[in-house]
Design an enzyme around this catalytic site. Structure first.
Site, PDB file in Angstrom:
ATOM      1  N   ARG A 171      -5.443 -63.107  67.595  1.00 36.64           N
ATOM      2  CA  ARG A 171      -5.976 -64.415  68.000  1.00 36.64           C
ATOM      3  C   ARG A 171      -5.114 -65.552  67.468  1.00 36.64           C
ATOM      4  NH1 ARG A 171     -11.971 -63.189  66.767  1.00 36.64           N
ATOM      5  NH2 ARG A 171     -11.691 -64.305  64.827  1.00 36.64           N
ATOM      6  N   ARG A 175       4.519 -68.836  66.013  1.00 29.73           N
ATOM      7  CA  ARG A 175       5.431 -69.734  66.744  1.00 29.73           C
ATOM      8  C   ARG A 175       6.744 -69.913  66.008  1.00 29.73           C
ATOM      9  NH1 ARG A 175       1.112 -73.764  66.616  1.00 29.73           N
ATOM     10  NH2 ARG A 175      -0.211 -73.335  68.402  1.00 29.73           N
ATOM     11  N   ARG A 248     -22.558 -60.880  61.226  1.00 33.65           N
ATOM     12  CA  ARG A 248     -21.898 -61.235  59.983  1.00 33.65           C
ATOM     13  C   ARG A 248     -22.381 -62.644  59.663  1.00 33.65           C
ATOM     14  NH1 ARG A 248     -16.983 -62.889  58.696  1.00 33.65           N
ATOM     15  NH2 ARG A 248     -16.576 -63.487  60.820  1.00 33.65           N
ATOM     16  N   ARG A 280     -12.792 -70.320  52.327  1.00 34.81           N
ATOM     17  CA  ARG A 280     -12.122 -71.604  52.577  1.00 34.81           C
ATOM     18  C   ARG A 280     -12.980 -72.764  52.103  1.00 34.81           C
ATOM     19  NH1 ARG A 280     -12.477 -72.009  59.249  1.00 34.81           N
ATOM     20  NH2 ARG A 280     -14.738 -71.984  59.345  1.00 34.81           N
ATOM     21  N   GLU A 300     -17.069 -71.813  51.745  1.00 34.01           N
ATOM     22  CA  GLU A 300     -17.664 -70.788  52.623  1.00 34.01           C
ATOM     23  C   GLU A 300     -17.503 -69.405  52.004  1.00 34.01           C
ATOM     24  OE1 GLU A 300     -16.338 -70.906  56.668  1.00 34.01           O
ATOM     25  OE2 GLU A 300     -16.853 -73.026  56.874  1.00 34.01           O
ATOM     26  N   TYR A 348     -19.416 -63.434  70.740  1.00 29.79           N
ATOM     27  CA  TYR A 348     -18.913 -64.517  69.917  1.00 29.79           C
ATOM     28  C   TYR A 348     -18.188 -65.533  70.791  1.00 29.79           C
ATOM     29  CZ  TYR A 348     -16.923 -67.452  66.469  1.00 29.79           C
ATOM     30  OH  TYR A 348     -16.580 -68.580  65.773  1.00 29.79           O
ATOM     31  N   ASP A 350     -16.917 -69.202  71.849  1.00 34.18           N
ATOM     32  CA  ASP A 350     -16.623 -70.532  71.334  1.00 34.18           C
ATOM     33  C   ASP A 350     -17.447 -71.540  72.129  1.00 34.18           C
ATOM     34  OD1 ASP A 350     -14.876 -70.225  69.204  1.00 34.18           O
ATOM     35  OD2 ASP A 350     -13.124 -70.008  70.503  1.00 34.18           O
TER      36      ASP A 350
HETATM   37  P1  FAD Z   1     -26.974 -71.619  69.016  1.00 35.67           P
HETATM   38  O1  FAD Z   1     -26.180 -72.790  68.610  1.00 35.67           O
HETATM   39  O2  FAD Z   1     -27.201 -70.541  68.021  1.00 35.67           O
HETATM   40  O3  FAD Z   1     -28.390 -72.169  69.525  1.00 35.67           O
HETATM   41  C1  FAD Z   1     -29.523 -71.335  69.713  1.00 35.67           C
HETATM   42  C2  FAD Z   1     -30.762 -72.177  69.386  1.00 35.67           C
HETATM   43  O4  FAD Z   1     -31.916 -71.418  69.732  1.00 35.67           O
HETATM   44  C3  FAD Z   1     -30.870 -72.476  67.875  1.00 35.67           C
HETATM   45  O5  FAD Z   1     -31.049 -73.867  67.694  1.00 35.67           O
HETATM   46  C4  FAD Z   1     -32.097 -71.686  67.454  1.00 35.67           C
HETATM   47  O6  FAD Z   1     -32.851 -72.343  66.442  1.00 35.67           O
HETATM   48  C5  FAD Z   1     -32.905 -71.613  68.751  1.00 35.67           C
HETATM   49  N1  FAD Z   1     -33.823 -70.487  68.789  1.00 35.67           N
HETATM   50  C6  FAD Z   1     -33.511 -69.172  68.602  1.00 35.67           C
HETATM   51  N2  FAD Z   1     -34.629 -68.413  68.697  1.00 35.67           N
HETATM   52  C7  FAD Z   1     -35.659 -69.264  68.962  1.00 35.67           C
HETATM   53  C8  FAD Z   1     -37.060 -69.095  69.133  1.00 35.67           C
HETATM   54  N3  FAD Z   1     -37.632 -67.892  69.035  1.00 35.67           N
HETATM   55  N4  FAD Z   1     -37.830 -70.184  69.391  1.00 35.67           N
HETATM   56  C9  FAD Z   1     -37.259 -71.419  69.444  1.00 35.67           C
HETATM   57  N5  FAD Z   1     -35.940 -71.647  69.268  1.00 35.67           N
HETATM   58  C10 FAD Z   1     -35.148 -70.581  69.021  1.00 35.67           C
HETATM   59  N6  FAD Z   1     -16.888 -72.635  68.363  1.00 35.67           N
HETATM   60  C11 FAD Z   1     -15.803 -73.396  68.665  1.00 35.67           C
HETATM   61  O7  FAD Z   1     -15.536 -73.651  69.846  1.00 35.67           O
HETATM   62  N7  FAD Z   1     -14.998 -73.909  67.673  1.00 35.67           N
HETATM   63  C12 FAD Z   1     -15.246 -73.685  66.348  1.00 35.67           C
HETATM   64  O8  FAD Z   1     -14.498 -74.186  65.487  1.00 35.67           O
HETATM   65  C13 FAD Z   1     -16.374 -72.873  66.000  1.00 35.67           C
HETATM   66  N8  FAD Z   1     -16.652 -72.618  64.710  1.00 35.67           N
HETATM   67  C14 FAD Z   1     -17.746 -71.847  64.409  1.00 35.67           C
HETATM   68  C15 FAD Z   1     -18.017 -71.604  63.054  1.00 35.67           C
HETATM   69  C16 FAD Z   1     -19.131 -70.841  62.700  1.00 35.67           C
HETATM   70  C17 FAD Z   1     -19.425 -70.579  61.237  1.00 35.67           C
HETATM   71  C18 FAD Z   1     -19.971 -70.316  63.717  1.00 35.67           C
HETATM   72  C19 FAD Z   1     -21.173 -69.471  63.352  1.00 35.67           C
HETATM   73  C20 FAD Z   1     -19.701 -70.554  65.054  1.00 35.67           C
HETATM   74  C21 FAD Z   1     -18.588 -71.319  65.420  1.00 35.67           C
HETATM   75  N9  FAD Z   1     -18.305 -71.598  66.754  1.00 35.67           N
HETATM   76  C22 FAD Z   1     -17.200 -72.359  67.064  1.00 35.67           C
HETATM   77  C23 FAD Z   1     -19.161 -71.088  67.866  1.00 35.67           C
HETATM   78  C24 FAD Z   1     -20.280 -72.068  68.281  1.00 35.67           C
HETATM   79  O9  FAD Z   1     -21.106 -72.330  67.166  1.00 35.67           O
HETATM   80  C25 FAD Z   1     -21.116 -71.449  69.416  1.00 35.67           C
HETATM   81  O10 FAD Z   1     -20.296 -71.127  70.509  1.00 35.67           O
HETATM   82  C26 FAD Z   1     -22.250 -72.341  69.957  1.00 35.67           C
HETATM   83  O11 FAD Z   1     -22.830 -73.141  68.968  1.00 35.67           O
HETATM   84  C27 FAD Z   1     -23.328 -71.444  70.562  1.00 35.67           C
HETATM   85  O12 FAD Z   1     -24.341 -72.193  71.201  1.00 35.67           O
HETATM   86  P2  FAD Z   1     -25.680 -71.474  71.656  1.00 35.67           P
HETATM   87  O13 FAD Z   1     -26.540 -72.528  72.284  1.00 35.67           O
HETATM   88  O14 FAD Z   1     -25.399 -70.258  72.428  1.00 35.67           O
HETATM   89  O15 FAD Z   1     -26.361 -70.918  70.297  1.00 35.67           O
HETATM   90  N1  UDP Z   2      -6.711 -64.833  59.065  1.00 37.91           N
HETATM   91  C1  UDP Z   2      -5.984 -64.575  57.925  1.00 37.91           C
HETATM   92  N2  UDP Z   2      -5.610 -65.612  57.116  1.00 37.91           N
HETATM   93  C2  UDP Z   2      -5.949 -66.903  57.390  1.00 37.91           C
HETATM   94  C3  UDP Z   2      -6.670 -67.173  58.569  1.00 37.91           C
HETATM   95  C4  UDP Z   2      -7.048 -66.103  59.379  1.00 37.91           C
HETATM   96  O1  UDP Z   2      -5.694 -63.418  57.640  1.00 37.91           O
HETATM   97  O2  UDP Z   2      -5.595 -67.784  56.603  1.00 37.91           O
HETATM   98  C5  UDP Z   2      -7.107 -63.683  59.893  1.00 37.91           C
HETATM   99  C6  UDP Z   2      -8.505 -63.160  59.558  1.00 37.91           C
HETATM  100  O3  UDP Z   2      -8.490 -61.751  59.699  1.00 37.91           O
HETATM  101  C7  UDP Z   2      -9.355 -63.756  60.649  1.00 37.91           C
HETATM  102  C8  UDP Z   2      -8.398 -63.749  61.830  1.00 37.91           C
HETATM  103  O4  UDP Z   2      -7.134 -64.040  61.257  1.00 37.91           O
HETATM  104  O5  UDP Z   2     -10.506 -62.989  60.898  1.00 37.91           O
HETATM  105  C9  UDP Z   2      -8.737 -64.761  62.902  1.00 37.91           C
HETATM  106  O6  UDP Z   2      -8.785 -66.047  62.323  1.00 37.91           O
HETATM  107  P1  UDP Z   2      -9.724 -67.194  62.912  1.00 37.91           P
HETATM  108  O7  UDP Z   2      -9.474 -68.436  62.136  1.00 37.91           O
HETATM  109  O8  UDP Z   2      -9.573 -67.207  64.390  1.00 37.91           O
HETATM  110  O9  UDP Z   2     -11.160 -66.593  62.537  1.00 37.91           O
HETATM  111  P2  UDP Z   2     -12.647 -67.202  62.674  1.00 37.91           P
HETATM  112  O10 UDP Z   2     -12.914 -67.926  61.380  1.00 37.91           O
HETATM  113  O11 UDP Z   2     -12.653 -68.091  63.881  1.00 37.91           O
HETATM  114  O12 UDP Z   2     -13.500 -65.978  62.817  1.00 37.91           O
END
Ligand code: FAD
Ligand code: UDP
Length: 366
Positions: A171, A175, A248, A280, A300, A348, A350
């Site tokens: 992923r 470069r 996770r 991080r 985190e 998963y 985005d």
């Molecule tokens: P969610 O945001 O999980 O929304 C589901 C909602 O349903 C929640 O508010 C929950 O409370 C509600 N719900 C669930 N069950 C019930 C119930 N029984 N009754 C009432 N309400 C309920 N994406 C990116 O593009 N860039 C990033 O940098 C990025 N970073 C991330 C970092 C982390 C740590 C995580 C976990 C995700 C990240 N993502 C990122 C992904 C992004 O968070 C998701 O793609 C997006 O938020 C998913 O939206 P969703 O509506 O499907 O789910």
């Molecule tokens: N990774 C790593 N070192 C870093 C950043 C990322 O080894 O400093 C690896 C790690 O295995 C990670 C993967 O690259 O799961 C993908 O990174 P990304 O930032 O896309 O992971 P995310 O936090 O979005 O799951």
């Protein structure tokens, strides 16, 4: 029926479908069990800094339709994600690019960098990489693997790099230019004023009930709407009939540092050594080029998920994929209920992918 649609969840999926259905004249009710809208993209203002409560969220996409959609609610700033890695006090640029190669080996030209990687690849003798470790060494050589990848990966996934699938590391861009942009997408940025403001605008004019769990009164909720759009956990919907899907999870240790205007000089610093327990540190103000006198940071910690923890990342191994397929077959048989989003589809996604899926779904609904 009181409503055309009941939407369970006010995350990006629920908010996107609600916005479109409302603008087509449908009467919608959105419920969310959390005390706020936005799901995992929720941001909360602390001393004027938008804190990403559920982890750093950087919006990036190459899909113009999705980009135009989000920009119709709020402006996006020019933030470009360029994380820095800290390995035992020495800093390296990410993703792997000419800056990293210079810092690692002192090489100046792309030619020299390629030669160095090729030499390490040859010495390793790896021909067909079978796991993340072999894949990483054959992509980028052993020096970078041992400094920036191995320990970070093992902390993040709680498993040996030799037991993880090779695709995870693919992923990340590699470069041979001096370009620290973490993503290759055409569009990237952070909504000015935070994600919560964007979601508020998407939900304007839609009835929303917070602190309301669908399963608290399922029969009632089913009785008030013609159709249900469900964005929660799919296994919960079917009362875990076939067992629990695994996730996770991450725990966040968030701290307000009063009087510290700039803690680390970057939004994201990865700690790539084994001794630092967190993966991080996020310094939230830098997502919006904040000039506040204080700062907020989040450390985190990546953790194995237990029932009751926040379900963050689906585990796409064989056991869970097979289990999901069984729930999916049940979901396909539900006429009244539509399943969408990260939890209901156990993918998963985005943010841009979730919006793309939601737009596709409402198109089909007509
Ligand atoms: P969610 O945001 O999980 O929304 C589901 C909602 O349903 C929640 O508010 C929950 O409370 C509600 N719900 C669930 N069950 C019930 C119930 N029984 N009754 C009432 N309400 C309920 N994406 C990116 O593009 N860039 C990033 O940098 C990025 N970073 C991330 C970092 C982390 C740590 C995580 C976990 C995700 C990240 N993502 C990122 C992904 C992004 O968070 C998701 O793609 C997006 O938020 C998913 O939206 P969703 O509506 O499907 O789910
Ligand atoms: N990774 C790593 N070192 C870093 C950043 C990322 O080894 O400093 C690896 C790690 O295995 C990670 C993967 O690259 O799961 C993908 O990174 P990304 O930032 O896309 O992971 P995310 O936090 O979005 O799951």
């Amino acid at each position: 029926m009181t409503y055309n649609y009941l939407i369970v969840g006010s995350g990006l999926f629920g908010a996107t479908v609600s916005y479109i259905l409302k603008s087509r004249g449908y009467k919608c009710l959105v419920i969310d069990k959390r005390p706020h809208i936005g799901g995992n993209v929720y941001t909360d203002s602390v001393n004027g800094i938008n804190v990403h409560k559920y982890g750093a969220h950087i919006f990036h996409t190459s899909d113009k339709r999705v980009w135009n959609f989000v920009n119709s609610f709020v402006e996006f700033n020019r933030y470009t994600n360029s994380p820095v890695a800290n390995y035992k006090g020495k800093l390296y640029n990410l993703p792997f690019n000419m800056n990293t190669f210079y810092q690692m080996w002192g090489v100046i030209t792309p030619e020299e960098a390629k030669e160095m990687i090729e030499k390490q690849r040859r010495e390793s003798g790896i021909i067909n990489p079978r796991n993340l470790e072999e894949q990483a060494i054959s992509l980028i050589g052993k020096d970078i693997y041992y400094t920036l990848i191995k320990d970070y990966t093992e902390k993040q996934w709680g498993r040996k790099a030799t037991e993880l699938p090779a695709f995870i590391i693919k992923r990340l861009p590699v470069r041979f230019t001096f370009d620290n942009n973490y993503f290759n997408d055409k569009y990237q940025g952070i909504p000015e004023g935070g994600y919560t403001r964007m979601i508020e605008r998407m939900l304007e004019g839609v009835e929303v009930h917070l602190n309301t769990d669908y399963f608290g009164n399922r029969e009632y909720f089913d009785s008030i709407a013609d159709r249900v759009i469900y964005t929660g956990e799919i296994d919960r919907f079917f009362d875990y009939r076939f067992g629990h899907l695994e996730y996770r999870t991450v725990s966040f240790e968030t701290e307000l540092l009063e009087g510290v205007s700039n803690f680390q000089g970057n939004a994201v610093v990865n700690y790539t050594d084994a001794d630092t327990p967190y993966t991080r540190i996020i310094e939230h103000k830098h997502f919006e080029f904040g000039q506040q006198p204080d700062t907020v940071i989040s450390r985190e910690y990546s953790k194995e998920w237990r029932s009751g923890d926040e379900p963050y990342y689906p585990v796409n191994d064989k056991r869970n994929s097979d289990l999901y397929a069984r729930y999916k077959a049940l979901a396909d048989g539900q006429e009244k209920v539509i399943f969408g989003g990260r939890l209901a589809e156990y993918k998963y996604y985005d943010m841009h992918q979730v919006i793309g899926r939601a737009l596709e779904l409402v198109e089909k609904l007509g």
